[in-house]
Design an enzyme around this catalytic site. Structure first.
Site, PDB file in Angstrom:
ATOM      1  N   GLY A   1      -3.568   7.992  -3.892  1.00 52.08           N
ATOM      2  CA  GLY A   1      -3.084   9.259  -4.431  1.00 52.08           C
ATOM      3  C   GLY A   1      -1.789   9.685  -3.756  1.00 52.08           C
ATOM      4  O   GLY A   1      -1.361   9.113  -2.767  1.00 52.08           O
ATOM      5  N   ASP A   2      -1.158  10.677  -4.322  1.00 47.64           N
ATOM      6  CA  ASP A   2       0.007  11.342  -3.731  1.00 47.64           C
ATOM      7  C   ASP A   2       0.156  12.637  -4.512  1.00 47.64           C
ATOM      8  O   ASP A   2      -0.775  13.034  -5.226  1.00 47.64           O
ATOM      9  CB  ASP A   2       1.275  10.459  -3.845  1.00 47.64           C
TER      10      ASP A   2
ATOM     11  N   LYS B   1       0.849  -1.191   0.000  1.00 48.44           N
ATOM     12  CA  LYS B   1       0.000   0.000   0.000  1.00 48.44           C
ATOM     13  C   LYS B   1       0.874   1.226   0.000  1.00 48.44           C
ATOM     14  O   LYS B   1       1.829   1.328   0.769  1.00 48.44           O
ATOM     15  CB  LYS B   1      -0.894  -0.012   1.252  1.00 48.44           C
TER      16      LYS B   1
ATOM     17  N   LYS C   1       5.641   3.287   8.325  1.00 45.60           N
ATOM     18  CA  LYS C   1       4.454   4.106   8.599  1.00 45.60           C
ATOM     19  C   LYS C   1       3.209   3.218   8.605  1.00 45.60           C
ATOM     20  O   LYS C   1       2.371   3.304   9.502  1.00 45.60           O
ATOM     21  CB  LYS C   1       4.316   5.204   7.531  1.00 45.60           C
TER      22      LYS C   1
ATOM     23  N   SER D   1      -7.095   5.342   4.548  1.00 46.99           N
ATOM     24  CA  SER D   1      -7.109   4.600   3.279  1.00 46.99           C
ATOM     25  C   SER D   1      -7.308   3.108   3.543  1.00 46.99           C
ATOM     26  O   SER D   1      -8.021   2.419   2.810  1.00 46.99           O
ATOM     27  CB  SER D   1      -5.789   4.791   2.523  1.00 46.99           C
TER      28      SER D   1
ATOM     29  N   ASN E   1      -4.499  20.678   2.086  1.00 42.17           N
ATOM     30  CA  ASN E   1      -5.380  19.698   2.718  1.00 42.17           C
ATOM     31  C   ASN E   1      -5.005  19.451   4.189  1.00 42.17           C
ATOM     32  O   ASN E   1      -5.855  19.523   5.073  1.00 42.17           O
ATOM     33  CB  ASN E   1      -5.329  18.395   1.901  1.00 42.17           C
TER      34      ASN E   1
ATOM     35  N   LYS F   1       5.153   1.896  -3.235  1.00 42.36           N
ATOM     36  CA  LYS F   1       5.006   3.267  -3.745  1.00 42.36           C
ATOM     37  C   LYS F   1       5.158   3.207  -5.251  1.00 42.36           C
ATOM     38  O   LYS F   1       5.795   2.293  -5.784  1.00 42.36           O
ATOM     39  CB  LYS F   1       6.092   4.169  -3.147  1.00 42.36           C
TER      40      LYS F   1
HETATM   41  P1  NDP Z   1      -1.404  20.412  -0.614  1.00 34.39           P
HETATM   42  O1  NDP Z   1      -0.822  20.470  -1.973  1.00 34.39           O
HETATM   43  O2  NDP Z   1      -2.879  20.355  -0.411  1.00 34.39           O
HETATM   44  O3  NDP Z   1      -0.877  21.663   0.273  1.00 34.39           O
HETATM   45  C1  NDP Z   1       0.473  21.947   0.427  1.00 34.39           C
HETATM   46  C2  NDP Z   1       0.559  23.347   1.021  1.00 34.39           C
HETATM   47  O4  NDP Z   1       1.901  23.660   1.294  1.00 34.39           O
HETATM   48  C3  NDP Z   1       0.044  24.407   0.081  1.00 34.39           C
HETATM   49  O5  NDP Z   1      -0.552  25.425   0.805  1.00 34.39           O
HETATM   50  C4  NDP Z   1       1.334  24.903  -0.579  1.00 34.39           C
HETATM   51  O6  NDP Z   1       1.262  26.222  -1.074  1.00 34.39           O
HETATM   52  C5  NDP Z   1       2.253  24.848   0.596  1.00 34.39           C
HETATM   53  N1  NDP Z   1       3.634  24.804   0.152  1.00 34.39           N
HETATM   54  C6  NDP Z   1       4.152  24.030  -0.809  1.00 34.39           C
HETATM   55  N2  NDP Z   1       5.454  24.295  -0.941  1.00 34.39           N
HETATM   56  C7  NDP Z   1       5.733  25.263  -0.036  1.00 34.39           C
HETATM   57  C8  NDP Z   1       6.903  25.956   0.326  1.00 34.39           C
HETATM   58  N3  NDP Z   1       8.055  25.708  -0.301  1.00 34.39           N
HETATM   59  N4  NDP Z   1       6.838  26.875   1.320  1.00 34.39           N
HETATM   60  C9  NDP Z   1       5.661  27.129   1.957  1.00 34.39           C
HETATM   61  N5  NDP Z   1       4.525  26.508   1.637  1.00 34.39           N
HETATM   62  C10 NDP Z   1       4.568  25.576   0.665  1.00 34.39           C
HETATM   63  O7  NDP Z   1      -0.705  19.167   0.073  1.00 34.39           O
HETATM   64  P2  NDP Z   1      -1.149  18.375   1.381  1.00 34.39           P
HETATM   65  O8  NDP Z   1      -1.703  19.310   2.387  1.00 34.39           O
HETATM   66  O9  NDP Z   1      -1.927  17.183   0.972  1.00 34.39           O
HETATM   67  O10 NDP Z   1       0.276  17.830   1.855  1.00 34.39           O
HETATM   68  C11 NDP Z   1       1.139  18.600   2.670  1.00 34.39           C
HETATM   69  C12 NDP Z   1       2.243  17.695   3.174  1.00 34.39           C
HETATM   70  O11 NDP Z   1       1.667  16.603   3.921  1.00 34.39           O
HETATM   71  C13 NDP Z   1       3.117  17.025   2.089  1.00 34.39           C
HETATM   72  O12 NDP Z   1       4.420  16.882   2.631  1.00 34.39           O
HETATM   73  C14 NDP Z   1       2.464  15.642   1.948  1.00 34.39           C
HETATM   74  O13 NDP Z   1       3.377  14.692   1.434  1.00 34.39           O
HETATM   75  C15 NDP Z   1       2.110  15.359   3.396  1.00 34.39           C
HETATM   76  N6  NDP Z   1       1.085  14.343   3.596  1.00 34.39           N
HETATM   77  C16 NDP Z   1      -0.172  14.520   3.090  1.00 34.39           C
HETATM   78  C17 NDP Z   1      -1.146  13.555   3.313  1.00 34.39           C
HETATM   79  C18 NDP Z   1      -2.544  13.744   2.834  1.00 34.39           C
HETATM   80  O14 NDP Z   1      -3.392  12.890   3.163  1.00 34.39           O
HETATM   81  N7  NDP Z   1      -2.868  14.818   2.119  1.00 34.39           N
HETATM   82  C19 NDP Z   1      -0.845  12.304   4.042  1.00 34.39           C
HETATM   83  C20 NDP Z   1       0.489  12.262   4.611  1.00 34.39           C
HETATM   84  C21 NDP Z   1       1.408  13.240   4.359  1.00 34.39           C
HETATM   85  P3  NDP Z   1       0.795  26.539  -2.594  1.00 34.39           P
HETATM   86  O15 NDP Z   1      -0.702  26.491  -2.523  1.00 34.39           O
HETATM   87  O16 NDP Z   1       1.353  27.890  -2.830  1.00 34.39           O
HETATM   88  O17 NDP Z   1       1.412  25.486  -3.467  1.00 34.39           O
END
Ligand code: NDP
Length: 444
Positions: free
Chosen positions: A165-166, A90, A114, A376, A240, A126
């Protein structure tokens, strides 16, 4: 030379062109030293470390598709099936130009631990492609996804390997891939997670990572005689994870005063207005300047800076390497008590060490953001039962999982004399379960 060092040398030699994979293996094996030393003879005889660092298989394939101009494009597809000792493989599918075998292997390796930590029966894998979804039409995205799944469908299945997704793979891409799998295999099964609610998706998956982060943080605070009530929280990101972390923190009685995106950040001493943030980011897909324009109490600043704000709790929820050593120093100087990672690898190694050495309770993403993959796995359970659970049911299970993760990592750290080192605790707790399953299943 110790068994860990021997294997590290072997992994570096065999995977010399994969720096991210080597980095991940080095970090994990170093933190596992106490548990490996305590069982060295058994693990060495059974080549546990050699086996856990070598994927079951790594699949690479051509993905040809036709763009809107009629031109044939070719991308490279990957699926690394790393370890299925405790359940079907997964892990997500990343679509980004930076994707290569080493990155997929690093992510797949981390995923083993994890997934094990969630206590649910899921192994580690992955996949993805170097395809860039940015700027592509819906038809081009569908053409890519159908071609990608045409090959991938030979290797996955509801009891074999269940991708999700990712980065770059959201509900739209999962939908196109699910449709193509169904068409090729002629079977409607829970082969992917992150599906739409009308065809097998789970309620509460959208909220799961952010909510899960707060459930774990709340338990950690409780176990240190504290509560979330009245605490000031600093959060980075506005995606998110950040949005639902903010929402849950506020429901718990804390005040979240920041958010950020890749161009700037907001300081809102009255507390972030989640409804407005959702409107700006999820509906209008606009910049944070729009939040500031609509909210008199908010200040907008260009660049980065959320970690300068005085807080009790800091939750990095944006991206990798966004909390640096100088930020860690600032947080400690301002009296921050707790840092839990919502994002993957947001804190650099030196910043992590500084926080730990200065008494900050620090939980890494492997444990703190596991609520996403856990939910998931709950989607898989619902698909197997052919039932859909209510939001409250999924949320209650998520809460239970996150509380258990906290106690498991706390307990693992204590058992090996590293009380309070939740990073080592997470690696050890995740590793122990997988190793016990591997030993029970013989040489395979
Ligand atoms: P999103 O794409 O929904 O949001 C990412 C946020 O971070 C956006 O607001 C983005 O801004 C901001 N961002 C990206 N790059 C930078 C930067 N260099 N400096 C400051 N802000 C930045 O992603 P998610 O919220 O889904 O994911 C966030 C993190 O959590 C990632 O590391 C992801 O791998 C991890 N994660 C997510 C999971 C999930 O279920 N969604 C599960 C486990 C881990 P902008 O809008 O300007 O791009």
């Amino acid at each position: 030379m110790s068994y860990v060092d021997e294997v590290l040398e072997y992994v570096k030699k065999k995977n010399a062109s994969e720096p991210e994979f080597i980095q991940a293996v080095t970090e994990v094996l170093n933190s596992l030293r106490p548990v490996v030393e305590a069982n060295e003879e058994l693990y060495k005889k059974n080549a546990i470390l050699e086996r856990i660092t070598e994927p079951d298989r790594q699949i690479m394939f051509r993905v040809p598709w036709v763009d809107d101009k009629g031109q044939v494009q070719v991308n490279r597809g990957f699926r690394v099936q790393f370890n299925n000792a405790i359940g079907p493989y997964k892990g997500g599918l990343r679509l980004h130009p930076s994707v290569n075998l080493g990155i997929i292997k690093f992510l797949g390796f981390e995923q083993i631990f994890k997934n094990s930590l969630t206590s649910l029966p899921i192994g580690g894998g992955k996949g993805g492609s170097d395809f860039d979804p940015k700027g592509k039409s819906d038809r081009e995205i569908m053409a890519f996804c159908q071609s990608f799944m045409t090959e991938l469908s030979k290797y996955i299945g509801a009891n074999v390997d269940v991708p999700a997704g990712d980065i770059g793979t959201g509900a739209r891409e999962i939908g196109f891939m699910f449709g193509q799998y169904k068409r090729i295999r002629g079977t409607f099964e829970g082969v992917l997670t992150g599906k739409g609610l009308t065809y097998g998706g789970s309620l509460a998956r959208t909220e799961a990572t952010g909510y899960g982060l707060l459930y774990l943080t709340q338990e950690l605070m409780k176990c240190h005689g504290e509560s979330m009530e009245g605490k000031t929280v600093v959060i980075s990101g506005a995606g998110n994870v950040a949005i639902y972390a903010t929402q849950k923190a506020q429901q718990m009685g804390a005040k979240v005063v920041t958010c950020s995106d890749s161009t700037g950040w907001i300081y809102d001493p009255e507390g972030i207005d989640v409804a407005l943030l959702k409107e700006v980011k999820e509906v209008k897909r606009a910049r944070l300047t729009e939040y500031a324009a609509a909210r008199p109490s908010a200040e907008y600043h260009e660049g980065r800076g959320v970690w300068k704000i005085k807080c009790d709790i800091a939750l990095p929820c944006a991206t990798q390497n966004e909390l640096l050593i100088e930020d860690a120093k600032q947080l400690v100087a301002n009296g921050c008590k707790c840092v839990c990672e919502g994002a993957n690898m947001p804190t650099t190694i030196d910043a992590t060490e500084y926080l730990q050495q200065n008494g900050v309770w620090f939980v890494g993403g492997k444990a703190a953001n596991a609520g996403g993959v856990a939910t998931s796995a709950l989607e898989m359970s619902q698909n197997s039962e052919r039932l859909s659970w209510s939001f409250e049911e999924v949320d209650a299970k998520l809460q239970n999982i996150m509380v258990n993760i906290y106690h498991n990592i706390d307990d693992a750290a204590k058992r090996y004399g590293m009380e309070g080192n939740y990073v080592a605790g997470a690696n050890i707790a995740g590793f122990e379960k997988v190793v016990n399953a591997m030993l029970a299943q013989g040489v395979c």
